[in-house]
Design a protein around this motif. Structure first.
Motif, PDB file in Angstrom:
ATOM      1  N   PRO A  89       0.088  -1.812   0.507  1.00  0.00           N
ATOM      2  CA  PRO A  89      -0.206   0.170  -0.545  1.00  0.00           C
ATOM      3  C   PRO A  89       1.040   1.306  -0.095  1.00  0.00           C
ATOM      4  N   GLY A  90       2.034   1.155  -0.168  1.00  0.00           N
ATOM      5  CA  GLY A  90       2.636   1.991  -0.214  1.00  0.00           C
ATOM      6  C   GLY A  90       3.512   2.852   1.502  1.00  0.00           C
ATOM      7  N   ALA A  91       3.068   2.382   2.514  1.00  0.00           N
ATOM      8  CA  ALA A  91       2.858   2.857   4.169  1.00  0.00           C
ATOM      9  C   ALA A  91       5.048   2.992   3.902  1.00  0.00           C
ATOM     10  N   PRO A  92       6.054   2.558   3.716  1.00  0.00           N
ATOM     11  CA  PRO A  92       7.224   2.943   3.898  1.00  0.00           C
ATOM     12  C   PRO A  92       7.812   3.979   3.029  1.00  0.00           C
ATOM     13  N   ALA A  93       7.234   4.008   1.750  1.00  0.00           N
ATOM     14  CA  ALA A  93       7.371   5.248   0.586  1.00  0.00           C
ATOM     15  C   ALA A  93       6.686   6.188   1.360  1.00  0.00           C
ATOM     16  N   VAL A  94       6.402   6.388   1.416  1.00  0.00           N
ATOM     17  CA  VAL A  94       4.998   7.536   2.048  1.00  0.00           C
ATOM     18  C   VAL A  94       5.665   8.102   2.951  1.00  0.00           C
ATOM     19  N   ARG A  95       6.276   7.123   4.333  1.00  0.00           N
ATOM     20  CA  ARG A  95       6.638   7.358   5.414  1.00  0.00           C
ATOM     21  C   ARG A  95       8.630   8.236   4.523  1.00  0.00           C
ATOM     22  N   ARG A  96       9.247   8.039   3.756  1.00  0.00           N
ATOM     23  CA  ARG A  96      10.430   8.078   3.422  1.00  0.00           C
ATOM     24  C   ARG A  96      10.221   9.455   3.000  1.00  0.00           C
ATOM     25  N   PHE A  97       8.615  10.178   2.822  1.00  0.00           N
ATOM     26  CA  PHE A  97       9.329  11.935   2.298  1.00  0.00           C
ATOM     27  C   PHE A  97       8.419  12.089   3.531  1.00  0.00           C
ATOM     28  N   LYS A  98       7.976  11.768   4.441  1.00  0.00           N
ATOM     29  CA  LYS A  98       6.883  12.228   5.618  1.00  0.00           C
ATOM     30  C   LYS A  98       5.781  12.513   5.033  1.00  0.00           C
ATOM     31  N   HIS A  99       5.167  12.182   4.155  1.00  0.00           N
ATOM     32  CA  HIS A  99       3.935  12.075   3.858  1.00  0.00           C
ATOM     33  C   HIS A  99       3.097  11.998   4.561  1.00  0.00           C
ATOM     34  N   LYS A 100       3.129  10.671   5.604  1.00  0.00           N
ATOM     35  CA  LYS A 100       2.067  10.358   6.174  1.00  0.00           C
ATOM     36  C   LYS A 100       1.351  11.337   7.119  1.00  0.00           C
ATOM     37  N   ASP A 101       2.621  12.896   7.211  1.00  0.00           N
ATOM     38  CA  ASP A 101       1.992  14.032   8.030  1.00  0.00           C
ATOM     39  C   ASP A 101       0.601  14.906   7.154  1.00  0.00           C
ATOM     40  N   PRO A 102       1.409  15.321   6.307  1.00  0.00           N
ATOM     41  CA  PRO A 102       0.488  16.173   5.063  1.00  0.00           C
ATOM     42  C   PRO A 102      -0.855  15.245   4.107  1.00  0.00           C
ATOM     43  N   ALA A 103      -0.405  14.774   3.839  1.00  0.00           N
ATOM     44  CA  ALA A 103      -1.104  13.798   2.393  1.00  0.00           C
ATOM     45  C   ALA A 103      -2.615  14.276   3.201  1.00  0.00           C
ATOM     46  N   PRO A 104      -2.815  12.600   4.122  1.00  0.00           N
ATOM     47  CA  PRO A 104      -3.593  12.433   4.254  1.00  0.00           C
ATOM     48  C   PRO A 104      -4.645  13.554   4.998  1.00  0.00           C
ATOM     49  N   PRO A 227      12.773  18.032  -3.284  1.00  0.00           N
ATOM     50  CA  PRO A 227      13.716  19.583  -2.844  1.00  0.00           C
ATOM     51  C   PRO A 227      14.515  19.088  -3.896  1.00  0.00           C
ATOM     52  N   ASP A 228      15.242  18.141  -4.703  1.00  0.00           N
ATOM     53  CA  ASP A 228      16.057  17.947  -5.448  1.00  0.00           C
ATOM     54  C   ASP A 228      15.554  18.673  -6.736  1.00  0.00           C
ATOM     55  N   GLY A 229      13.564  18.723  -7.217  1.00  0.00           N
ATOM     56  CA  GLY A 229      13.750  18.799  -8.659  1.00  0.00           C
ATOM     57  C   GLY A 229      13.003  17.772  -9.097  1.00  0.00           C
ATOM     58  N   SER A 230      13.257  16.844  -8.680  1.00  0.00           N
ATOM     59  CA  SER A 230      12.620  15.291  -9.372  1.00  0.00           C
ATOM     60  C   SER A 230      11.241  14.982  -8.793  1.00  0.00           C
ATOM     61  N   VAL A 231      11.145  13.939 -10.333  1.00  0.00           N
ATOM     62  CA  VAL A 231       8.879  14.102  -9.945  1.00  0.00           C
ATOM     63  C   VAL A 231       8.794  13.257  -9.085  1.00  0.00           C
ATOM     64  N   HIS A 266       6.105  21.587   2.473  1.00  0.00           N
ATOM     65  CA  HIS A 266       6.764  21.205   3.612  1.00  0.00           C
ATOM     66  C   HIS A 266       8.011  20.443   3.409  1.00  0.00           C
ATOM     67  N   LEU A 267       7.814  19.529   2.218  1.00  0.00           N
ATOM     68  CA  LEU A 267       9.080  19.110   2.365  1.00  0.00           C
ATOM     69  C   LEU A 267      11.093  19.220   1.965  1.00  0.00           C
ATOM     70  N   ARG A 268      10.467  21.119   1.934  1.00  0.00           N
ATOM     71  CA  ARG A 268      11.914  21.488   2.240  1.00  0.00           C
ATOM     72  C   ARG A 268      12.777  22.011   3.079  1.00  0.00           C
ATOM     73  N   ASP A 269      11.190  22.603   3.460  1.00  0.00           N
ATOM     74  CA  ASP A 269      11.207  22.491   5.210  1.00  0.00           C
ATOM     75  C   ASP A 269      12.064  20.703   5.558  1.00  0.00           C
ATOM     76  N   LEU A 270      11.677  19.825   5.089  1.00  0.00           N
ATOM     77  CA  LEU A 270      12.099  19.052   6.219  1.00  0.00           C
ATOM     78  C   LEU A 270      13.775  18.523   5.779  1.00  0.00           C
ATOM     79  N   GLN A 271      14.473  18.963   4.384  1.00  0.00           N
ATOM     80  CA  GLN A 271      15.415  19.367   4.198  1.00  0.00           C
ATOM     81  C   GLN A 271      16.315  20.318   5.313  1.00  0.00           C
ATOM     82  N   LYS A 272      15.503  21.962   5.398  1.00  0.00           N
ATOM     83  CA  LYS A 272      16.680  23.044   5.766  1.00  0.00           C
ATOM     84  C   LYS A 272      17.652  22.437   6.849  1.00  0.00           C
ATOM     85  N   PRO A 273      16.754  21.216   8.033  1.00  0.00           N
ATOM     86  CA  PRO A 273      18.089  20.626   9.666  1.00  0.00           C
ATOM     87  C   PRO A 273      18.884  20.063   9.150  1.00  0.00           C
TER      88      PRO A 273
END
Length: 283
Positions: A89-104, A227-231, A266-273
Protein backbone atom coordinates in the motif's frame (compact mmCIF):
# COMPACT_ATOMS: atom_id res chain seq x y z
CA UNK A 1 33.26 -3.82 13.69
CA UNK A 2 33.21 -7.61 13.10
CA UNK A 3 32.73 -8.30 9.40
CA UNK A 4 30.57 -11.32 8.73
CA UNK A 5 30.52 -13.39 5.59
CA UNK A 6 27.41 -13.20 3.47
CA UNK A 7 26.59 -16.86 4.06
CA UNK A 8 26.30 -16.24 7.80
CA UNK A 9 24.77 -12.77 7.66
CA UNK A 10 21.15 -12.36 8.69
CA UNK A 11 18.83 -11.88 11.66
CA UNK A 12 19.51 -14.03 14.71
CA UNK A 13 18.37 -17.58 14.19
CA UNK A 14 18.50 -17.62 10.40
CA UNK A 15 20.13 -20.53 8.64
CA UNK A 16 23.21 -20.21 6.45
CA UNK A 17 22.65 -19.72 2.75
CA UNK A 18 21.91 -22.92 0.81
CA UNK A 19 24.70 -23.76 -1.68
CA UNK A 20 23.81 -22.49 -5.17
CA UNK A 21 21.68 -19.63 -3.88
CA UNK A 22 24.50 -17.25 -3.04
CA UNK A 23 23.31 -14.48 -5.39
CA UNK A 24 19.78 -14.59 -3.96
CA UNK A 25 21.12 -14.63 -0.41
CA UNK A 26 23.34 -11.65 -1.12
CA UNK A 27 20.49 -9.70 -2.71
CA UNK A 28 18.27 -10.25 0.33
CA UNK A 29 21.11 -9.30 2.64
CA UNK A 30 21.45 -5.97 0.83
CA UNK A 31 17.67 -5.51 0.77
CA UNK A 32 17.39 -6.10 4.52
CA UNK A 33 20.12 -3.51 5.09
CA UNK A 34 18.26 -0.89 3.07
CA UNK A 35 14.83 -1.61 4.58
CA UNK A 36 16.28 -1.34 8.10
CA UNK A 37 16.82 2.38 7.44
CA UNK A 38 13.47 3.25 5.89
CA UNK A 39 13.50 7.00 6.55
CA UNK A 40 17.21 7.85 6.63
CA UNK A 41 18.19 5.66 3.71
CA UNK A 42 21.68 4.22 3.45
CA UNK A 43 24.80 4.80 1.42
CA UNK A 44 26.87 2.29 -0.50
CA UNK A 45 29.50 2.54 2.25
CA UNK A 46 26.90 1.63 4.89
CA UNK A 47 25.80 -1.42 2.89
CA UNK A 48 29.41 -2.56 2.51
CA UNK A 49 30.04 -2.08 6.24
CA UNK A 50 26.91 -3.91 7.35
CA UNK A 51 27.04 -6.84 4.94
CA UNK A 52 30.74 -7.53 4.52
CA UNK A 53 30.35 -7.51 0.76
CA UNK A 54 32.96 -5.97 -1.49
CA UNK A 55 32.12 -2.51 -2.80
CA UNK A 56 31.70 -3.63 -6.46
CA UNK A 57 29.42 -6.52 -5.43
CA UNK A 58 27.30 -4.37 -3.16
CA UNK A 59 27.01 -1.68 -5.84
CA UNK A 60 26.01 -4.23 -8.49
CA UNK A 61 23.30 -5.69 -6.23
CA UNK A 62 21.97 -2.24 -5.34
CA UNK A 63 21.67 -1.38 -9.03
CA UNK A 64 19.86 -4.66 -9.72
CA UNK A 65 17.40 -4.11 -6.86
CA UNK A 66 16.80 -0.53 -8.04
CA UNK A 67 16.12 -1.74 -11.59
CA UNK A 68 13.38 -4.01 -10.22
CA UNK A 69 11.82 -1.23 -8.12
CA UNK A 70 12.69 -2.91 -4.82
CA UNK A 71 14.78 0.08 -3.78
CA UNK A 72 15.24 3.62 -5.08
CA UNK A 73 18.41 5.65 -5.58
CA UNK A 74 18.07 9.31 -4.59
CA UNK A 75 20.31 11.85 -6.26
CA UNK A 76 22.36 13.86 -5.48
CA UNK A 77 22.57 12.39 -1.96
CA UNK A 78 23.47 8.96 -3.31
CA UNK A 79 21.36 7.24 -0.66
CA UNK A 80 19.23 4.16 -1.25
CA UNK A 81 15.67 3.83 0.05
CA UNK A 82 12.94 1.21 0.05
CA UNK A 83 11.09 1.26 -3.27
CA UNK A 84 7.40 1.45 -4.09
CA UNK A 85 7.43 -2.07 -5.60
CA UNK A 86 8.20 -3.50 -2.18
CA UNK A 87 5.88 -1.41 -0.06
CA UNK A 88 2.44 -2.77 -0.97
CA UNK A 89 0.00 0.00 0.00
CA UNK A 90 2.97 2.33 0.06
CA UNK A 91 3.34 3.10 3.74
CA UNK A 92 7.16 2.79 3.90
CA UNK A 93 7.60 4.97 0.83
CA UNK A 94 5.21 7.50 2.29
CA UNK A 95 7.18 7.56 5.55
CA UNK A 96 10.39 8.13 3.62
CA UNK A 97 9.15 11.52 2.42
CA UNK A 98 7.06 12.06 5.56
CA UNK A 99 3.90 12.29 3.46
CA UNK A 100 2.04 10.55 6.20
CA UNK A 101 1.71 13.90 8.00
CA UNK A 102 0.54 16.23 5.21
CA UNK A 103 -1.05 13.89 2.68
CA UNK A 104 -4.09 12.45 4.51
CA UNK A 105 -5.33 15.87 5.74
CA UNK A 106 -4.69 17.20 2.25
CA UNK A 107 -6.68 14.39 0.70
CA UNK A 108 -9.51 14.82 3.17
CA UNK A 109 -9.69 18.52 2.33
CA UNK A 110 -9.56 17.87 -1.41
CA UNK A 111 -12.29 15.24 -1.22
CA UNK A 112 -14.45 17.45 0.98
CA UNK A 113 -14.03 20.51 -1.24
CA UNK A 114 -14.72 18.61 -4.46
CA UNK A 115 -17.15 15.99 -3.22
CA UNK A 116 -15.30 13.48 -5.40
CA UNK A 117 -12.53 10.96 -4.80
CA UNK A 118 -9.03 12.36 -4.22
CA UNK A 119 -5.82 10.38 -4.68
CA UNK A 120 -2.13 10.65 -3.96
CA UNK A 121 0.26 8.64 -6.12
CA UNK A 122 4.02 8.20 -5.92
CA UNK A 123 6.33 7.89 -8.87
CA UNK A 124 8.27 4.62 -8.97
CA UNK A 125 10.66 4.85 -11.89
CA UNK A 126 8.54 4.68 -15.05
CA UNK A 127 5.41 3.82 -13.07
CA UNK A 128 2.87 5.47 -10.81
CA UNK A 129 1.75 3.77 -7.58
CA UNK A 130 -1.41 4.90 -5.79
CA UNK A 131 -0.75 5.04 -2.06
CA UNK A 132 -3.70 7.01 -0.67
CA UNK A 133 -7.37 7.51 -1.55
CA UNK A 134 -10.07 9.59 0.11
CA UNK A 135 -13.71 9.59 -0.97
CA UNK A 136 -15.95 12.66 -1.13
CA UNK A 137 -19.63 12.93 -0.29
CA UNK A 138 -21.07 12.74 -3.81
CA UNK A 139 -23.20 9.64 -4.13
CA UNK A 140 -21.20 8.22 -7.05
CA UNK A 141 -17.47 7.86 -6.34
CA UNK A 142 -14.58 6.82 -8.58
CA UNK A 143 -12.90 3.63 -7.40
CA UNK A 144 -10.72 3.08 -10.45
CA UNK A 145 -7.62 3.64 -8.30
CA UNK A 146 -6.88 2.16 -4.91
CA UNK A 147 -3.83 1.77 -2.67
CA UNK A 148 -1.15 -0.29 -4.45
CA UNK A 149 -2.60 0.23 -7.95
CA UNK A 150 0.43 0.42 -10.26
CA UNK A 151 0.32 1.88 -13.75
CA UNK A 152 2.81 3.08 -16.36
CA UNK A 153 3.41 6.83 -16.31
CA UNK A 154 0.98 8.47 -18.71
CA UNK A 155 -1.95 6.25 -17.74
CA UNK A 156 -4.64 8.14 -15.80
CA UNK A 157 -4.57 11.74 -14.64
CA UNK A 158 -1.92 11.28 -11.95
CA UNK A 159 0.38 9.29 -14.22
CA UNK A 160 -0.09 11.73 -17.09
CA UNK A 161 0.73 14.72 -14.88
CA UNK A 162 3.95 13.01 -13.75
CA UNK A 163 4.93 12.07 -17.30
CA UNK A 164 4.37 15.65 -18.46
CA UNK A 165 6.51 16.96 -15.59
CA UNK A 166 9.55 15.10 -16.97
CA UNK A 167 11.76 16.81 -19.52
CA UNK A 168 11.48 15.77 -23.18
CA UNK A 169 14.30 13.24 -22.88
CA UNK A 170 12.66 11.72 -19.80
CA UNK A 171 9.31 11.45 -21.58
CA UNK A 172 10.91 9.72 -24.56
CA UNK A 173 12.85 7.30 -22.34
CA UNK A 174 9.75 6.48 -20.28
CA UNK A 175 7.55 5.82 -23.32
CA UNK A 176 10.25 3.63 -24.83
CA UNK A 177 10.69 1.65 -21.60
CA UNK A 178 6.93 1.15 -21.21
CA UNK A 179 6.23 0.44 -24.88
CA UNK A 180 5.53 -3.24 -24.30
CA UNK A 181 3.19 -2.92 -21.31
CA UNK A 182 1.31 -0.03 -22.92
CA UNK A 183 0.76 -2.06 -26.07
CA UNK A 184 -0.44 -5.09 -24.10
CA UNK A 185 -2.56 -3.50 -21.41
CA UNK A 186 -3.44 -0.05 -22.76
CA UNK A 187 -3.51 -0.35 -26.57
CA UNK A 188 -5.69 2.76 -26.79
CA UNK A 189 -2.80 4.83 -25.41
CA UNK A 190 -0.30 5.01 -28.26
CA UNK A 191 3.02 6.81 -27.84
CA UNK A 192 1.91 9.53 -30.26
CA UNK A 193 -1.34 10.05 -28.33
CA UNK A 194 0.54 10.28 -25.02
CA UNK A 195 3.01 12.77 -26.46
CA UNK A 196 0.07 14.91 -27.54
CA UNK A 197 -1.47 14.65 -24.07
CA UNK A 198 1.87 15.64 -22.52
CA UNK A 199 1.92 18.80 -24.62
CA UNK A 200 -1.69 19.64 -23.70
CA UNK A 201 -0.97 19.01 -20.00
CA UNK A 202 2.04 21.32 -20.02
CA UNK A 203 0.10 24.07 -21.78
CA UNK A 204 -2.92 23.72 -19.49
CA UNK A 205 -1.01 23.31 -16.24
CA UNK A 206 -2.79 20.10 -15.19
CA UNK A 207 -3.56 16.69 -16.64
CA UNK A 208 -7.00 15.57 -17.74
CA UNK A 209 -7.96 11.96 -18.35
CA UNK A 210 -11.10 11.95 -20.47
CA UNK A 211 -12.11 8.36 -19.87
CA UNK A 212 -9.14 6.92 -21.73
CA UNK A 213 -8.54 4.15 -19.19
CA UNK A 214 -12.17 3.34 -18.39
CA UNK A 215 -15.05 4.95 -20.32
CA UNK A 216 -16.94 7.43 -18.18
CA UNK A 217 -14.21 7.60 -15.52
CA UNK A 218 -12.48 10.97 -15.81
CA UNK A 219 -9.64 12.44 -13.79
CA UNK A 220 -7.66 15.58 -13.06
CA UNK A 221 -4.04 15.54 -11.86
CA UNK A 222 -1.15 17.81 -10.83
CA UNK A 223 2.39 16.55 -10.27
CA UNK A 224 4.54 17.33 -7.22
CA UNK A 225 8.33 17.55 -7.05
CA UNK A 226 10.86 16.52 -4.43
CA UNK A 227 13.25 19.16 -3.05
CA UNK A 228 15.88 18.12 -5.62
CA UNK A 229 13.46 18.92 -8.45
CA UNK A 230 12.73 15.33 -9.43
CA UNK A 231 9.14 14.24 -10.06
CA UNK A 232 7.88 12.76 -6.82
CA UNK A 233 4.17 12.05 -7.19
CA UNK A 234 0.80 13.65 -7.91
CA UNK A 235 -2.47 14.68 -6.37
CA UNK A 236 -5.53 13.89 -8.46
CA UNK A 237 -9.32 13.82 -8.55
CA UNK A 238 -11.41 11.03 -10.00
CA UNK A 239 -15.06 11.50 -10.99
CA UNK A 240 -17.71 10.54 -13.48
CA UNK A 241 -17.62 12.40 -16.79
CA UNK A 242 -20.57 14.67 -15.99
CA UNK A 243 -18.71 16.12 -12.99
CA UNK A 244 -15.52 17.06 -14.82
CA UNK A 245 -16.55 19.33 -17.65
CA UNK A 246 -14.14 22.13 -18.62
CA UNK A 247 -15.69 24.69 -16.25
CA UNK A 248 -15.34 22.34 -13.30
CA UNK A 249 -11.83 21.37 -14.35
CA UNK A 250 -10.83 25.03 -14.14
CA UNK A 251 -12.47 25.26 -10.72
CA UNK A 252 -10.84 22.14 -9.25
CA UNK A 253 -7.33 22.45 -10.70
CA UNK A 254 -6.35 25.31 -8.33
CA UNK A 255 -7.25 23.08 -5.37
CA UNK A 256 -4.74 20.48 -6.56
CA UNK A 257 -2.09 23.13 -7.23
CA UNK A 258 -2.56 24.52 -3.71
CA UNK A 259 -2.03 21.13 -2.07
CA UNK A 260 1.00 20.44 -4.26
CA UNK A 261 2.56 23.74 -3.15
CA UNK A 262 1.92 22.88 0.51
CA UNK A 263 3.49 19.45 0.14
CA UNK A 264 6.54 20.76 -1.72
CA UNK A 265 7.02 23.49 0.89
CA UNK A 266 6.73 20.92 3.67
CA UNK A 267 9.37 18.72 2.04
CA UNK A 268 11.73 21.67 1.56
CA UNK A 269 11.36 22.55 5.24
CA UNK A 270 12.30 18.99 6.15
CA UNK A 271 15.53 19.37 4.20
CA UNK A 272 16.67 22.53 6.02
CA UNK A 273 17.87 20.90 9.28
CA UNK A 274 19.88 18.38 7.24
CA UNK A 275 21.48 21.15 5.19
CA UNK A 276 22.40 23.09 8.32
CA UNK A 277 23.88 19.96 9.88
CA UNK A 278 25.98 19.26 6.80
CA UNK A 279 27.25 22.86 6.79
CA UNK A 280 28.23 22.75 10.47
CA UNK A 281 29.84 19.34 10.07
CA UNK A 282 32.00 20.56 7.21
CA UNK A 283 33.44 23.47 9.22
Amino acid sequence: MIRRSVSSYGPPGTAPAVPGTQAVSRAFTVLRTVTARTTAGCTLAHVVQQTGLSKPTAHRLLLALAAEGMIEHAEPSGRYYIGSELCGPGAPAVRRFKHKDPAPPSLVKLAQDAGDSAFFCLRSGNFSVCVLREEGDYWLQSRVLGPSTRRPLGVGAAGLSMLAALDDAGVAACLDANRGILARQYPQLSASLLRGLVGATRARGYAVNEGLVLPGAWGLGVAARAPDGSVLGAFSFGAVQSRLDKNRQRKLAPLLHAEVRKLESHLRDLQKPRALYRQSASK
